[in-house]
Design a protein around this motif. Structure first.
Motif, mmCIF file in Angstrom:
data_model
loop_
_atom_site.group_PDB
_atom_site.id
_atom_site.type_symbol
_atom_site.label_atom_id
_atom_site.label_comp_id
_atom_site.label_asym_id
_atom_site.label_seq_id
_atom_site.Cartn_x
_atom_site.Cartn_y
_atom_site.Cartn_z
ATOM 1 N N ARG A 21 62.411 55.178 74.257
ATOM 2 C CA ARG A 21 60.954 55.315 74.263
ATOM 3 C C ARG A 21 60.541 56.751 73.934
ATOM 4 O O ARG A 21 59.601 56.980 73.173
ATOM 5 C CB ARG A 21 60.383 54.906 75.628
ATOM 6 N N VAL A 22 61.277 57.719 74.491
ATOM 7 C CA VAL A 22 60.966 59.129 74.227
ATOM 8 C C VAL A 22 61.199 59.462 72.753
ATOM 9 O O VAL A 22 60.365 60.120 72.120
ATOM 10 C CB VAL A 22 61.781 60.065 75.154
ATOM 11 N N LYS A 23 62.302 58.988 72.183
ATOM 12 C CA LYS A 23 62.563 59.244 70.760
ATOM 13 C C LYS A 23 61.462 58.636 69.889
ATOM 14 O O LYS A 23 61.018 59.264 68.922
ATOM 15 C CB LYS A 23 63.930 58.694 70.353
ATOM 16 N N ALA A 24 61.024 57.422 70.218
ATOM 17 C CA ALA A 24 59.940 56.787 69.453
ATOM 18 C C ALA A 24 58.651 57.598 69.585
ATOM 19 O O ALA A 24 57.925 57.794 68.595
ATOM 20 C CB ALA A 24 59.729 55.346 69.927
ATOM 21 N N ALA A 25 58.362 58.090 70.785
ATOM 22 C CA ALA A 25 57.153 58.903 71.001
ATOM 23 C C ALA A 25 57.260 60.237 70.252
ATOM 24 O O ALA A 25 56.273 60.698 69.661
ATOM 25 C CB ALA A 25 56.928 59.137 72.497
ATOM 26 N N LEU A 26 58.439 60.852 70.254
ATOM 27 C CA LEU A 26 58.639 62.094 69.498
ATOM 28 C C LEU A 26 58.420 61.839 68.005
ATOM 29 O O LEU A 26 57.773 62.630 67.324
ATOM 30 C CB LEU A 26 60.044 62.652 69.720
ATOM 31 N N ARG A 27 58.937 60.733 67.517
ATOM 32 C CA ARG A 27 58.774 60.383 66.102
ATOM 33 C C ARG A 27 57.280 60.258 65.766
ATOM 34 O O ARG A 27 56.817 60.794 64.756
ATOM 35 C CB ARG A 27 59.530 59.075 65.821
ATOM 36 N N ARG A 28 56.522 59.590 66.639
ATOM 37 C CA ARG A 28 55.070 59.445 66.413
ATOM 38 C C ARG A 28 54.371 60.801 66.444
ATOM 39 O O ARG A 28 53.499 61.072 65.617
ATOM 40 C CB ARG A 28 54.445 58.519 67.467
#
Length: 164
Positions: A21-28
């Protein structure tokens, strides 16, 4: 220096169930920064959030060569240890610049690195679990003091103090 600069701060040890979830949020957040004109990204290259951020920026650089990653390393022996690992060696080789804050370790080297990144950034992305002590919260405070844009990615259960 063309474009705007964005840095990251966050925890080294995230709960395993939060990493995706954190990686996806960082990507966004990185996509949002690029859309807002940011081209330069800084990472302190600590384990955890810093390295996830660096990996994502370098992945995006493959399709957007205008992006730059700058490694801000607290002291020389930390850089030496990162260069010994093939994964971080490759990431450091792909950086536009590597800044080493101090030659030798001192207890405040991480704080100096974090302040440097906040000072030299227009936006700070913080992956934060609500702890009241540590480098992440201090970097968030630096960002507030310097009136930088701050984007927070909350992690886990953030415990608020009870109001009596």
């Amino acid at each position: 220096m063309e474009g705007k600069t964005c840095c990251v701060t966050g925890h080294r040890n995230l709960p395993q169930k939060e990493i995706g979830r954190v990686k996806a949020a960082l990507r966004r957040e990185i996509d949002s920064a690029v859309a807002d004109g940011f081209t330069r990204f800084m990472s302190g290259f600590a384990d955890g959030v810093d390295q996830y951020f660096a990996e994502i920026v370098l992945e995006k650089k493959k399709t957007n060569p205008a992006l730059e990653l700058v490694a801000v390393i607290p002291y020389q022996k930390r850089l030496d240890s990162l260069l010994e690992k093939s994964r971080t060696y490759e990431m450091l080789e792909a950086c536009a610049d590597v800044v080493v804050m101090q030659e030798k370790y001192h207890p405040n080297v991480y704080s100096h690195r974090n302040r440097y990144m906040a000072e030299h950034s227009d936006r700070v992305i913080a992956v934060y679990d609500g702890r009241e002590k540590g480098g992440t919260v201090r970097t968030i405070r630096f960002a507030h003091q310097m009136r930088k844009q701050l984007r927070e990615i909350p992690v886990g259960v953030i415990i608020k103090p009870k109001i009596m």
